[in-house]
Design a protein around this motif. Structure first.
Motif, PDB file in Angstrom:
ATOM      1  N   GLN A 113       0.821  -1.202   0.000  1.00  0.00           N
ATOM      2  CA  GLN A 113       0.000   0.000   0.000  1.00  0.00           C
ATOM      3  C   GLN A 113       0.861   1.260   0.000  1.00  0.00           C
ATOM      4  O   GLN A 113       0.559   2.235  -0.697  1.00  0.00           O
ATOM      5  N   ALA A 114       1.926   1.253   0.794  1.00  0.00           N
ATOM      6  CA  ALA A 114       2.819   2.414   0.869  1.00  0.00           C
ATOM      7  C   ALA A 114       3.495   2.659  -0.476  1.00  0.00           C
ATOM      8  O   ALA A 114       3.606   3.801  -0.925  1.00  0.00           O
ATOM      9  N   ALA A 115       3.943   1.593  -1.124  1.00  0.00           N
ATOM     10  CA  ALA A 115       4.582   1.729  -2.431  1.00  0.00           C
ATOM     11  C   ALA A 115       3.600   2.337  -3.432  1.00  0.00           C
ATOM     12  O   ALA A 115       3.956   3.250  -4.191  1.00  0.00           O
ATOM     13  N   PHE A 116       2.360   1.861  -3.432  1.00  0.00           N
ATOM     14  CA  PHE A 116       1.343   2.404  -4.329  1.00  0.00           C
ATOM     15  C   PHE A 116       1.118   3.877  -4.047  1.00  0.00           C
ATOM     16  O   PHE A 116       1.065   4.699  -4.959  1.00  0.00           O
ATOM     17  N   HIS A 117       0.995   4.229  -2.768  1.00  0.00           N
ATOM     18  CA  HIS A 117       0.754   5.615  -2.370  1.00  0.00           C
ATOM     19  C   HIS A 117       1.873   6.536  -2.857  1.00  0.00           C
ATOM     20  O   HIS A 117       1.609   7.659  -3.279  1.00  0.00           O
ATOM     21  N   LEU A 118       3.099   6.038  -2.811  1.00  0.00           N
ATOM     22  CA  LEU A 118       4.254   6.841  -3.227  1.00  0.00           C
ATOM     23  C   LEU A 118       4.542   6.769  -4.721  1.00  0.00           C
ATOM     24  O   LEU A 118       5.396   7.502  -5.218  1.00  0.00           O
ATOM     25  N   GLY A 119       3.873   5.861  -5.413  1.00  0.00           N
ATOM     26  CA  GLY A 119       4.146   5.711  -6.846  1.00  0.00           C
ATOM     27  C   GLY A 119       5.442   4.969  -7.107  1.00  0.00           C
ATOM     28  O   GLY A 119       6.095   5.197  -8.128  1.00  0.00           O
ATOM     29  N   LEU A 120       5.824   4.102  -6.182  1.00  0.00           N
ATOM     30  CA  LEU A 120       7.049   3.310  -6.312  1.00  0.00           C
ATOM     31  C   LEU A 120       6.691   1.841  -6.506  1.00  0.00           C
ATOM     32  O   LEU A 120       5.589   1.422  -6.160  1.00  0.00           O
ATOM     33  N   SER A 121       7.637   1.088  -7.003  1.00  0.00           N
ATOM     34  CA  SER A 121       7.429  -0.358  -7.049  1.00  0.00           C
ATOM     35  C   SER A 121       7.671  -0.908  -5.644  1.00  0.00           C
ATOM     36  O   SER A 121       8.407  -0.313  -4.838  1.00  0.00           O
ATOM     37  N   LEU A 122       7.069  -2.042  -5.362  1.00  0.00           N
ATOM     38  CA  LEU A 122       7.273  -2.682  -4.060  1.00  0.00           C
ATOM     39  C   LEU A 122       8.743  -3.025  -3.870  1.00  0.00           C
ATOM     40  O   LEU A 122       9.305  -2.834  -2.788  1.00  0.00           O
ATOM     41  N   PRO A 165      11.028   5.787   3.790  1.00  0.00           N
ATOM     42  CA  PRO A 165      10.277   6.337   4.916  1.00  0.00           C
ATOM     43  C   PRO A 165      10.425   5.469   6.158  1.00  0.00           C
ATOM     44  O   PRO A 165      10.723   4.277   6.058  1.00  0.00           O
ATOM     45  N   LEU A 166      10.216   6.073   7.320  1.00  0.00           N
ATOM     46  CA  LEU A 166      10.242   5.307   8.564  1.00  0.00           C
ATOM     47  C   LEU A 166       9.217   4.181   8.487  1.00  0.00           C
ATOM     48  O   LEU A 166       8.146   4.352   7.908  1.00  0.00           O
ATOM     49  N   CYS A 167       9.562   3.050   9.054  1.00  0.00           N
ATOM     50  CA  CYS A 167       8.629   1.924   9.069  1.00  0.00           C
ATOM     51  C   CYS A 167       8.787   1.182  10.384  1.00  0.00           C
ATOM     52  O   CYS A 167       9.747   1.378  11.124  1.00  0.00           O
ATOM     53  N   ARG A 168       7.798   0.344  10.661  1.00  0.00           N
ATOM     54  CA  ARG A 168       7.765  -0.394  11.920  1.00  0.00           C
ATOM     55  C   ARG A 168       7.484  -1.856  11.617  1.00  0.00           C
ATOM     56  O   ARG A 168       6.702  -2.162  10.723  1.00  0.00           O
ATOM     57  N   LEU A 169       8.063  -2.717  12.404  1.00  0.00           N
ATOM     58  CA  LEU A 169       7.816  -4.142  12.251  1.00  0.00           C
ATOM     59  C   LEU A 169       6.715  -4.534  13.233  1.00  0.00           C
ATOM     60  O   LEU A 169       6.899  -4.488  14.439  1.00  0.00           O
ATOM     61  N   HIS A 170       5.561  -4.871  12.693  1.00  0.00           N
ATOM     62  CA  HIS A 170       4.422  -5.319  13.502  1.00  0.00           C
ATOM     63  C   HIS A 170       4.316  -6.823  13.301  1.00  0.00           C
ATOM     64  O   HIS A 170       3.845  -7.283  12.256  1.00  0.00           O
ATOM     65  N   GLY A 171       4.768  -7.570  14.279  1.00  0.00           N
ATOM     66  CA  GLY A 171       4.825  -9.026  14.104  1.00  0.00           C
ATOM     67  C   GLY A 171       5.881  -9.346  13.060  1.00  0.00           C
ATOM     68  O   GLY A 171       7.051  -9.035  13.224  1.00  0.00           O
ATOM     69  N   THR A 229       5.301  -8.287   9.805  1.00  0.00           N
ATOM     70  CA  THR A 229       4.925  -7.424   8.690  1.00  0.00           C
ATOM     71  C   THR A 229       5.432  -6.008   8.914  1.00  0.00           C
ATOM     72  O   THR A 229       5.206  -5.417   9.971  1.00  0.00           O
ATOM     73  N   TRP A 230       6.098  -5.462   7.910  1.00  0.00           N
ATOM     74  CA  TRP A 230       6.541  -4.076   7.964  1.00  0.00           C
ATOM     75  C   TRP A 230       5.350  -3.184   7.669  1.00  0.00           C
ATOM     76  O   TRP A 230       4.609  -3.416   6.724  1.00  0.00           O
ATOM     77  N   ARG A 231       5.161  -2.152   8.495  1.00  0.00           N
ATOM     78  CA  ARG A 231       4.069  -1.196   8.332  1.00  0.00           C
ATOM     79  C   ARG A 231       4.631   0.221   8.262  1.00  0.00           C
ATOM     80  O   ARG A 231       5.615   0.556   8.910  1.00  0.00           O
ATOM     81  N   TYR A 232       3.958   1.048   7.479  1.00  0.00           N
ATOM     82  CA  TYR A 232       4.343   2.438   7.279  1.00  0.00           C
ATOM     83  C   TYR A 232       3.193   3.321   7.744  1.00  0.00           C
ATOM     84  O   TYR A 232       2.062   3.140   7.287  1.00  0.00           O
ATOM     85  N   HIS A 233       3.472   4.247   8.640  1.00  0.00           N
ATOM     86  CA  HIS A 233       2.434   5.178   9.091  1.00  0.00           C
ATOM     87  C   HIS A 233       2.284   6.252   8.022  1.00  0.00           C
ATOM     88  O   HIS A 233       3.271   6.770   7.496  1.00  0.00           O
ATOM     89  N   ILE A 234       1.057   6.607   7.722  1.00  0.00           N
ATOM     90  CA  ILE A 234       0.797   7.567   6.651  1.00  0.00           C
ATOM     91  C   ILE A 234       1.494   8.908   6.905  1.00  0.00           C
ATOM     92  O   ILE A 234       1.996   9.542   5.965  1.00  0.00           O
ATOM     93  N   ASP A 235       1.577   9.336   8.150  1.00  0.00           N
ATOM     94  CA  ASP A 235       2.262  10.601   8.451  1.00  0.00           C
ATOM     95  C   ASP A 235       3.760  10.509   8.157  1.00  0.00           C
ATOM     96  O   ASP A 235       4.363  11.476   7.688  1.00  0.00           O
TER      97      ASP A 235
END
Length: 74
Positions: free
Chosen positions: A22-31, A44-50, A52-58
């Motif tokens: 989702q983050a890649a799509f939002h930024l117009g980048l490939s995964l 961008p800053l990211c977090r490991l949740h379990g 899965t890497w997650r990116y906060h929209i802010d």
């Protein structure tokens, strides 16, 4: 409000944490590009949740804004 701002606002209202896809799509980048940037520490800053890497929209918006260059935005 442009399309990107609308998508960002919708993300904040539902779940502010995006998957890498989702983050890649939002930024117009490939995964792949986003994953490589994460590995190099240049994305961008990211977090490991379990497991899965997650990116906060802010964080995504802040990272993108910090890279703004060029012409006038009148």
């Amino acid at each position: 409000m442009d399309d990107t701002a609308k998508r960002a606002q919708a993300a904040r209202e539902t779940c502010p944490f995006l998957t890498a896809k989702q983050a890649a799509f939002h930024l117009g980048l490939s995964l792949t590009a986003l994953k490589e940037m994460r590995a190099r520490g240049t994305g961008p800053l990211c977090r490991l949740h379990g497991r899965t890497w997650r990116y906060h929209i802010d964080d995504i918006e802040a990272w993108s804004t910090a890279r703004a260059r060029g012409g006038r935005h009148d």
